[in-house]
Design a protein around this motif. Structure first.
Motif, PDB file in Angstrom:
ATOM      1  N   PHE A  41      26.406 -15.024  -4.012  1.00  0.00           N
ATOM      2  CA  PHE A  41      25.990 -16.170  -3.203  1.00  0.00           C
ATOM      3  C   PHE A  41      27.181 -16.799  -2.482  1.00  0.00           C
ATOM      4  N   VAL A  42      28.300 -16.961  -3.186  1.00  0.00           N
ATOM      5  CA  VAL A  42      29.502 -17.546  -2.573  1.00  0.00           C
ATOM      6  C   VAL A  42      30.002 -16.671  -1.425  1.00  0.00           C
ATOM      7  N   LEU A  43      29.980 -15.346  -1.620  1.00  0.00           N
ATOM      8  CA  LEU A  43      30.430 -14.444  -0.561  1.00  0.00           C
ATOM      9  C   LEU A  43      29.531 -14.531   0.659  1.00  0.00           C
ATOM     10  N   LEU A  44      28.208 -14.548   0.439  1.00  0.00           N
ATOM     11  CA  LEU A  44      27.273 -14.649   1.562  1.00  0.00           C
ATOM     12  C   LEU A  44      27.438 -15.971   2.294  1.00  0.00           C
ATOM     13  N   PHE A  45      27.603 -17.060   1.534  1.00  0.00           N
ATOM     14  CA  PHE A  45      27.766 -18.374   2.155  1.00  0.00           C
ATOM     15  C   PHE A  45      29.045 -18.424   2.993  1.00  0.00           C
ATOM     16  N   SER A  46      30.116 -17.837   2.487  1.00  0.00           N
ATOM     17  CA  SER A  46      31.382 -17.810   3.232  1.00  0.00           C
ATOM     18  C   SER A  46      31.244 -16.993   4.512  1.00  0.00           C
ATOM     19  N   PHE A  47      30.533 -15.862   4.435  1.00  0.00           N
ATOM     20  CA  PHE A  47      30.338 -15.037   5.629  1.00  0.00           C
ATOM     21  C   PHE A  47      29.504 -15.756   6.676  1.00  0.00           C
ATOM     22  N   ALA A  48      28.465 -16.503   6.223  1.00  0.00           N
ATOM     23  CA  ALA A  48      27.618 -17.254   7.165  1.00  0.00           C
ATOM     24  C   ALA A  48      28.419 -18.317   7.893  1.00  0.00           C
ATOM     25  N   ILE A  49      29.294 -19.011   7.143  1.00  0.00           N
ATOM     26  CA  ILE A  49      30.137 -20.037   7.780  1.00  0.00           C
ATOM     27  C   ILE A  49      31.077 -19.397   8.799  1.00  0.00           C
ATOM     28  N   LEU A  51      30.606 -16.609  10.465  1.00  0.00           N
ATOM     29  CA  LEU A  51      29.823 -16.146  11.609  1.00  0.00           C
ATOM     30  C   LEU A  51      29.454 -17.304  12.531  1.00  0.00           C
ATOM     31  N   CYS A  52      29.046 -18.419  11.962  1.00  0.00           N
ATOM     32  CA  CYS A  52      28.715 -19.602  12.782  1.00  0.00           C
ATOM     33  C   CYS A  52      29.931 -20.089  13.549  1.00  0.00           C
ATOM     34  N   PHE A  53      31.080 -20.062  12.906  1.00  0.00           N
ATOM     35  CA  PHE A  53      32.314 -20.493  13.571  1.00  0.00           C
ATOM     36  C   PHE A  53      32.621 -19.603  14.766  1.00  0.00           C
ATOM     37  N   ARG A  54      32.465 -18.273  14.600  1.00  0.00           N
ATOM     38  CA  ARG A  54      32.739 -17.352  15.699  1.00  0.00           C
ATOM     39  C   ARG A  54      31.766 -17.545  16.849  1.00  0.00           C
ATOM     40  N   LEU A  55      30.468 -17.744  16.526  1.00  0.00           N
ATOM     41  CA  LEU A  55      29.470 -17.943  17.580  1.00  0.00           C
ATOM     42  C   LEU A  55      29.733 -19.222  18.352  1.00  0.00           C
ATOM     43  N   ASN A  56      30.067 -20.290  17.659  1.00  0.00           N
ATOM     44  CA  ASN A  56      30.349 -21.555  18.339  1.00  0.00           C
ATOM     45  C   ASN A  56      31.580 -21.440  19.221  1.00  0.00           C
ATOM     46  N   ARG A  57      32.593 -20.713  18.746  1.00  0.00           N
ATOM     47  CA  ARG A  57      33.802 -20.548  19.548  1.00  0.00           C
ATOM     48  C   ARG A  57      33.516 -19.736  20.797  1.00  0.00           C
ATOM     49  N   ASN A  58      32.700 -18.682  20.682  1.00  0.00           N
ATOM     50  CA  ASN A  58      32.335 -17.884  21.854  1.00  0.00           C
ATOM     51  C   ASN A  58      31.511 -18.698  22.833  1.00  0.00           C
ATOM     52  N   ALA A  59      30.625 -19.547  22.288  1.00  0.00           N
ATOM     53  CA  ALA A  59      29.809 -20.382  23.177  1.00  0.00           C
ATOM     54  C   ALA A  59      30.672 -21.361  23.943  1.00  0.00           C
ATOM     55  N   ARG A  60      31.660 -21.966  23.250  1.00  0.00           N
ATOM     56  CA  ARG A  60      32.564 -22.892  23.948  1.00  0.00           C
ATOM     57  C   ARG A  60      33.387 -22.161  24.985  1.00  0.00           C
ATOM     58  N   LYS A  61      33.714 -20.919  24.689  1.00  0.00           N
ATOM     59  CA  LYS A  61      34.546 -20.155  25.616  1.00  0.00           C
ATOM     60  C   LYS A  61      33.779 -19.799  26.879  1.00  0.00           C
ATOM     61  N   ARG A  62      32.478 -19.518  26.722  1.00  0.00           N
ATOM     62  CA  ARG A  62      31.717 -19.008  27.858  1.00  0.00           C
ATOM     63  C   ARG A  62      31.065 -20.108  28.686  1.00  0.00           C
ATOM     64  N   LYS A  63      30.767 -21.258  28.097  1.00  0.00           N
ATOM     65  CA  LYS A  63      30.079 -22.316  28.829  1.00  0.00           C
ATOM     66  C   LYS A  63      31.080 -23.162  29.593  1.00  0.00           C
ATOM     67  N   VAL A  64      30.711 -23.478  30.838  1.00  0.00           N
ATOM     68  CA  VAL A  64      31.603 -24.246  31.698  1.00  0.00           C
ATOM     69  C   VAL A  64      30.862 -25.483  32.178  1.00  0.00           C
ATOM     70  N   LYS A  65      31.475 -26.623  32.035  1.00  0.00           N
ATOM     71  CA  LYS A  65      30.865 -27.871  32.490  1.00  0.00           C
ATOM     72  C   LYS A  65      30.825 -27.946  34.004  1.00  0.00           C
ATOM     73  N   HIS A  66      29.768 -28.545  34.541  1.00  0.00           N
ATOM     74  CA  HIS A  66      29.723 -28.856  35.968  1.00  0.00           C
ATOM     75  C   HIS A  66      28.968 -30.155  36.138  1.00  0.00           C
ATOM     76  N   SER A  67      28.751 -30.542  37.374  1.00  0.00           N
ATOM     77  CA  SER A  67      28.250 -31.878  37.657  1.00  0.00           C
ATOM     78  C   SER A  67      26.893 -32.153  37.040  1.00  0.00           C
ATOM     79  N   SER A  68      26.027 -31.138  36.900  1.00  0.00           N
ATOM     80  CA  SER A  68      24.679 -31.384  36.415  1.00  0.00           C
ATOM     81  C   SER A  68      24.463 -30.879  34.999  1.00  0.00           C
ATOM     82  N   GLY A  69      25.524 -30.581  34.258  1.00  0.00           N
ATOM     83  CA  GLY A  69      25.362 -30.126  32.888  1.00  0.00           C
ATOM     84  C   GLY A  69      26.130 -28.852  32.630  1.00  0.00           C
ATOM     85  N   LEU A  70      25.457 -27.880  32.018  1.00  0.00           N
ATOM     86  CA  LEU A  70      26.087 -26.613  31.689  1.00  0.00           C
ATOM     87  C   LEU A  70      25.612 -25.518  32.618  1.00  0.00           C
TER      88      LEU A  70
END
Length: 462
Positions: A41-49, A51-70
């Motif tokens: 359980f600890v190993l699975l929980f650590s892997f999930a955290i 994975l979420c960190f990597r997805l959020n970082r990729n999302a921040r990397k790819r999304k660009v702010k502009h005048s009307s949102g994203l």
């Protein structure tokens, strides 16, 4: 006899084994089973955290702010055809061949830091933009940080940067893959280094240190057309019909300048929606000249390896490798279809008859179902006249006979003219209105030969 120390060890091992084998209150499971479950359980929980960190970082990397949102992300990419030319980084122009590589001069244009380029070149004084050191661009992009990435692909990675004077730029770091970085660097410098047009992305400067090649462009802050056509924009697209036609006309003007306003002319060779950048007012700017070719006035075509993006490449270029401005016209026709329909040139998720945009488009027009071609995300539908004009321009651009395709300058007039394609009737009406009223009606509009004796004329045709 066993030694007393060995006896103690055996007793301790038996005690540990007894403890691990003892049953626990948790479903009467043995202790070693419970411990195993907790570890998993600890190993699975650590892997999930992680994975979420990597997805959020990729999302921040790819999304660009502009005048009307994203800016919306693109759901899928079209496969690119990029076979390398044999003459890497070279153009043939007026009997000269050579790479365009910056050389250090008193004006501040510098060669690489090691004092020698990794590719032999005919050094030319390009006379445009300015040279940026690697240190300057690292500071502008905060060490080429991932959060400053605004685009990436087979050519390299594009970063948003802020120079010391406060100006915002886009820095393209070309990937040095089998000489491709040197080639694209040379092509863009030679093709658009001195070009300035409101519908072409401006090249501000460059950096060439060691094996690294970077290009510095003006920053266009509203993403590209592909994102707005195929990304998740909600039930109603912000690209109204009028905005789409504005983008199409601006793109046509930029290409017309490349084809008809320069000598030698420039064939872009990779016209597609992801290469059309948009500003906050939806003004388009054609970008990415890494595949461009120069074509002198005395030459009707240039033979080269087929390069471009699947779905946009003209049939004659794909089959023969003979390239001229007609290939860009065909690609623009596909782009205009994409703008009208909101569909990708090739979409394997659609039914068999609709996978290829060009074939489906021609079939719909032939069946007189032009109104069904309009992107359903457009809230206010275009007038029948405006739609017919756009559809006819598309069909003319993709004519299989390249000689019958219009020039880009003609396409601009077609899209802008209110009377197209009803020019003849409109012009006739204008002529009638401008004829002085004093002129007899019989002389205003020419008639066929008058027949004085109607009965005699009828008898001639019996």
């Amino acid at each position: 006899m066993p030694v007393s120390g060995e006896t103690d060890d055996n007793n301790e091992n038996n005690s540990i084994t007894h403890i691990l084998s003892s049953k626990t209150p948790l479903f009467k499971l043995k202790l070693y089973i419970v411990i195993s479950i907790l570890v998993v359980f600890v190993l699975l929980f650590s892997f999930a955290i992680f994975l979420c960190f990597r997805l959020n970082r990729n999302a921040r990397k790819r999304k660009v702010k502009h005048s009307s949102g994203l800016i919306p992300l693109v759901s899928k990419e079209i496969v690119e055809i990029k076979a390398l030319d044999q003459n890497v980084g070279c153009f043939t122009e007026e009997g000269k061949m050579g790479n365009v590589v910056p050389k250090k001069s008193r004006e501040g244009v510098s060669d690489d830091a090691s004092g020698a380029s990794d590719v032999s070149a005919d050094v030319q004084n390009i006379g445009w933009g300015r040279w940026y050191s690697m240190k300057e661009l690292e500071m502008a992009t905060r060490g080429f940080a991932e959060e400053n990435v605004i685009g990436e692909g087979g050519y390299g990675v594009v970063f948003r940067g802020i120079l010391q004077d406060g100006s915002v730029v886009a820095v393209k770091n070309l990937l040095n893959n089998k000489g491709q970085a040197e080639k694209e660097f040379s092509v863009e410098v030679e093709a658009i280094g001195k070009v300035r047009h409101k519908n072409l992305v401006g090249l501000v400067g460059y950096c060439a240190e060691g094996a690294r090649r970077m290009l510095v462009y003006e920053y266009v802050d509203n993403g590209n057309l592909e994102q707005w056509l195929h990304g998740d924009v909600g039930p109603i697209s912000p690209l109204t019909w009028d905005i789409r036609m504005k983008i199409a006309i601006g793109t046509a003007k930029g290409l017309a300048y490349l084809h008809e306003g320069l000598e030698p002319k420039v064939v872009h060779r990779d016209v597609k929606s992801s290469n059309i950048l948009l500003d906050k007012k939806w003004n388009p700017k054609v970008s990415d000249f890494g595949l461009a070719k120069l074509l002198g006035s005395e030459a009707s075509y240039v033979t080269t390896r087929v390069m471009g993006t699947f779905g946009y490449v003209s049939p004659e270029y794909a089959s023969t490798g003979m390239l001229n401005e007609g290939s860009d016209v065909y690609s623009f026709g596909v782009l205009l279809m994409e703008i009208i329909t909101g569909r990708s040139p090739i979409d394997y998720s659609r039914p068999p008859g609709e996978m290829n945009l060009v074939d489906w488009f021609k079939g719909m027009v032939a069946s007189r179902r032009g109104e069904d071609l309009v992107d359903p995300l457009i809230e206010v539908q275009p007038s029948p006249r405006a739609l017919k004009r756009a559809l006819l321009v598309c069909l003319r651009c993709i004519d299989l006979d390249a000689n019958k395709r219009p020039k880009m300058g003609q396409i601009v007039h077609m899209l802008e003219a209110d009377d197209f394609p009803f020019r003849s009737e409109h012009r006739l009406a204008q002529e009638r209105d401008t004829i002085p009223s004093s002129v007899p009606i019989s002389k205003k509009i020419p008639h066929p030969k008058r027949v004085e004796n109607v009965d005699a004329e009828k008898s001639r045709w019996r």
